[in-house]
Scaffold this motif. Structure first.
Motif, PDB file in Angstrom:
ATOM      1  N   PRO A  89       0.802  -1.238   0.000  1.00 25.90           N
ATOM      2  CA  PRO A  89       0.000   0.000   0.000  1.00 25.90           C
ATOM      3  C   PRO A  89       0.831   1.282   0.000  1.00 25.90           C
ATOM      4  O   PRO A  89       0.649   2.126  -0.891  1.00 25.90           O
ATOM      5  N   PRO A  90       1.761   1.462   0.960  1.00 28.40           N
ATOM      6  CA  PRO A  90       2.565   2.692   0.918  1.00 28.40           C
ATOM      7  C   PRO A  90       3.496   2.766  -0.296  1.00 28.40           C
ATOM      8  O   PRO A  90       3.704   3.841  -0.858  1.00 28.40           O
ATOM      9  N   MET A  91       4.010   1.612  -0.714  1.00 22.03           N
ATOM     10  CA  MET A  91       4.885   1.593  -1.887  1.00 22.03           C
ATOM     11  C   MET A  91       4.129   2.037  -3.135  1.00 22.03           C
ATOM     12  O   MET A  91       4.625   2.821  -3.935  1.00 22.03           O
ATOM     13  N   LEU A  92       2.928   1.538  -3.281  1.00 16.75           N
ATOM     14  CA  LEU A  92       2.114   1.874  -4.453  1.00 16.75           C
ATOM     15  C   LEU A  92       1.863   3.376  -4.522  1.00 16.75           C
ATOM     16  O   LEU A  92       2.028   4.006  -5.569  1.00 16.75           O
ATOM     17  N   ARG A  93       1.503   3.956  -3.379  1.00 14.22           N
ATOM     18  CA  ARG A  93       1.220   5.387  -3.373  1.00 14.22           C
ATOM     19  C   ARG A  93       2.483   6.193  -3.693  1.00 14.22           C
ATOM     20  O   ARG A  93       2.427   7.168  -4.438  1.00 14.22           O
ATOM     21  N   ALA A  94       3.601   5.762  -3.145  1.00 12.41           N
ATOM     22  CA  ALA A  94       4.862   6.480  -3.405  1.00 12.41           C
ATOM     23  C   ALA A  94       5.207   6.434  -4.891  1.00 12.41           C
ATOM     24  O   ALA A  94       5.601   7.441  -5.481  1.00 12.41           O
ATOM     25  N   VAL A  95       5.040   5.272  -5.498  1.00 14.92           N
ATOM     26  CA  VAL A  95       5.355   5.141  -6.926  1.00 14.92           C
ATOM     27  C   VAL A  95       4.418   6.008  -7.762  1.00 14.92           C
ATOM     28  O   VAL A  95       4.822   6.624  -8.747  1.00 14.92           O
ATOM     29  N   LYS A  96       3.180   6.083  -7.342  1.00 16.39           N
ATOM     30  CA  LYS A  96       2.203   6.889  -8.077  1.00 16.39           C
ATOM     31  C   LYS A  96       2.502   8.382  -7.978  1.00 16.39           C
ATOM     32  O   LYS A  96       1.993   9.175  -8.771  1.00 16.39           O
ATOM     33  N   LEU A  97       3.311   8.749  -7.018  1.00 22.43           N
ATOM     34  CA  LEU A  97       3.675  10.163  -6.873  1.00 22.43           C
ATOM     35  C   LEU A  97       4.693  10.597  -7.927  1.00 22.43           C
ATOM     36  O   LEU A  97       4.860  11.788  -8.192  1.00 22.43           O
ATOM     37  N   LEU A  98       5.381   9.608  -8.501  1.00 18.47           N
ATOM     38  CA  LEU A  98       6.397   9.935  -9.505  1.00 18.47           C
ATOM     39  C   LEU A  98       5.738  10.586 -10.730  1.00 18.47           C
ATOM     40  O   LEU A  98       4.740  10.096 -11.244  1.00 18.47           O
ATOM     41  N   GLU A  99       6.331  11.686 -11.176  1.00 23.12           N
ATOM     42  CA  GLU A  99       5.775  12.393 -12.332  1.00 23.12           C
ATOM     43  C   GLU A  99       6.488  12.017 -13.627  1.00 23.12           C
ATOM     44  O   GLU A  99       5.949  12.177 -14.710  1.00 23.12           O
ATOM     45  N   HIS A 100       7.721  11.531 -13.499  1.00 23.83           N
ATOM     46  CA  HIS A 100       8.459  11.113 -14.687  1.00 23.83           C
ATOM     47  C   HIS A 100       7.929   9.781 -15.216  1.00 23.83           C
ATOM     48  O   HIS A 100       7.340   9.000 -14.471  1.00 23.83           O
ATOM     49  N   GLU A 101       8.162   9.543 -16.471  1.00 24.39           N
ATOM     50  CA  GLU A 101       7.812   8.252 -17.052  1.00 24.39           C
ATOM     51  C   GLU A 101       8.939   7.272 -16.753  1.00 24.39           C
ATOM     52  O   GLU A 101      10.112   7.649 -16.736  1.00 24.39           O
ATOM     53  N   TRP A 102       8.576   6.038 -16.509  1.00 20.83           N
ATOM     54  CA  TRP A 102       9.584   5.001 -16.292  1.00 20.83           C
ATOM     55  C   TRP A 102       9.070   3.709 -16.935  1.00 20.83           C
ATOM     56  O   TRP A 102       7.876   3.552 -17.163  1.00 20.83           O
ATOM     57  N   SER A 103       9.979   2.802 -17.232  1.00 22.22           N
ATOM     58  CA  SER A 103       9.560   1.588 -17.941  1.00 22.22           C
ATOM     59  C   SER A 103       9.727   0.298 -17.157  1.00 22.22           C
ATOM     60  O   SER A 103       9.254  -0.760 -17.587  1.00 22.22           O
ATOM     61  N   LEU A 104      10.412   0.377 -16.015  1.00 20.89           N
ATOM     62  CA  LEU A 104      10.591  -0.825 -15.187  1.00 20.89           C
ATOM     63  C   LEU A 104      10.646  -0.429 -13.720  1.00 20.89           C
ATOM     64  O   LEU A 104      11.315   0.538 -13.360  1.00 20.89           O
ATOM     65  N   LEU A 105       9.962  -1.191 -12.897  1.00 21.76           N
ATOM     66  CA  LEU A 105       9.976  -0.926 -11.455  1.00 21.76           C
ATOM     67  C   LEU A 105      10.806  -1.977 -10.729  1.00 21.76           C
ATOM     68  O   LEU A 105      10.568  -3.179 -10.870  1.00 21.76           O
ATOM     69  N   LEU A 106      11.780  -1.514  -9.962  1.00 21.80           N
ATOM     70  CA  LEU A 106      12.581  -2.411  -9.134  1.00 21.80           C
ATOM     71  C   LEU A 106      11.986  -2.415  -7.732  1.00 21.80           C
ATOM     72  O   LEU A 106      11.768  -1.357  -7.150  1.00 21.80           O
TER      73      LEU A 106
END
Length: 216
Positions: A89-106
């Motif tokens: 849950p907290p990880m998902l929200r943090a990732v959603k805060l990113l404004e840049h585009e990215w192609s792979l999540l580590l």
DNA sequence: GCGACAG
DNA sequence: ATCTTGTCGC
């Protein structure tokens, strides 16, 4: 933080099994061509506070281009096999805060190298609908196959991920999270520098630094 | 029954 | 994961 519930855990274990029954029917994968920017996520704790961090890393520049974080209550105790209850849950929200585009999540945690093939990295990739890779510092399930600097990790005879030697003698384990196949893993690790992925190391330090800067 | 067990 | 300084060693 809520205490453990046998009923809830039993339910989520069933949910993991059901999700795998469906996902395994057609495990999709994509070719990762544009790997200029990748995201990395980690969570650190300070008492009952969870500090989730997501960063966007420029692979060519070798440095982060964006850092986001989020503090919230730790939701659930750590239970082997159910780490996602605590960290997704907290990880998902943090990732959603990113404004840049990215192609792979580590992700700091396992992907397919999980008792029910449903590690944290699988859940997050699935929810985000984007490629994800699980990277862990120790094994939850599986046995290490032969190799010099790296080798396979198999569960009941099936290769689900790979182990890699760290330059300091340690090991780390990598398995597909989502939209990736097991055989893409070695190549991905090579692209990431054949070492413990810098973006994750960076996110790890950042989350710990932020967590310790919070009020006890 | 006993031990193992991502973070 | 976290509580924690200095210390042994490459």
């Amino acid at each position: 933080m809520s205490s453990r519930s046998e009923v809830l855990e039993e339910f989520f274990i069933s949910l993991q099994e059901a999700m795998w029954r469906i996902l395994s029917r057609s495990w999709e994968s994509v070719e990762l061509r544009d790997l200029r920017r990748i995201a990395a996520a980690d969570v650190a704790y300070r008492g009952d506070l969870a500090l989730a961090v997501a960063i966007c890393w420029d692979l060519e520049r070798g440095e982060p281009v964006e850092e986001k974080w989020l503090a919230c209550e730790a939701l659930y105790p750590y239970v082997p096999g159910l780490l996602f209850l605590r960290e997704a849950p907290p990880m998902l929200r943090a990732v959603k805060l990113l404004e840049h585009e990215w192609s792979l999540l580590l992700v700091n945690g396992h992907g397919l190298l999980h008792p029910r093939r449903m590690g944290l990295a699988v859940i997050l990739g699935l929810v985000l609908g984007k490629p994800a890779l699980g990277v862990a510092k120790s094994l939850l399930v599986g046995v290490e196959g032969p190799g010099e600097d790296w080798g396979p990790v198999e569960v009941s005879g099936e290769i689900l991920g790979y182990w890699f030697k760290t330059r300091s003698g340690g090991k780390f384990y990598v398995s597909p999270g989502y939209l990736l196949t097991v055989d893409q893993v070695p190549e991905l690790v090579r692209i990431l520098g054949s070492r413990y992925p810098e973006p994750l190391a960076y996110a790890d330090k950042l989350s710990k630094r932020l967590a310790r800067s919070l009020s006890p």
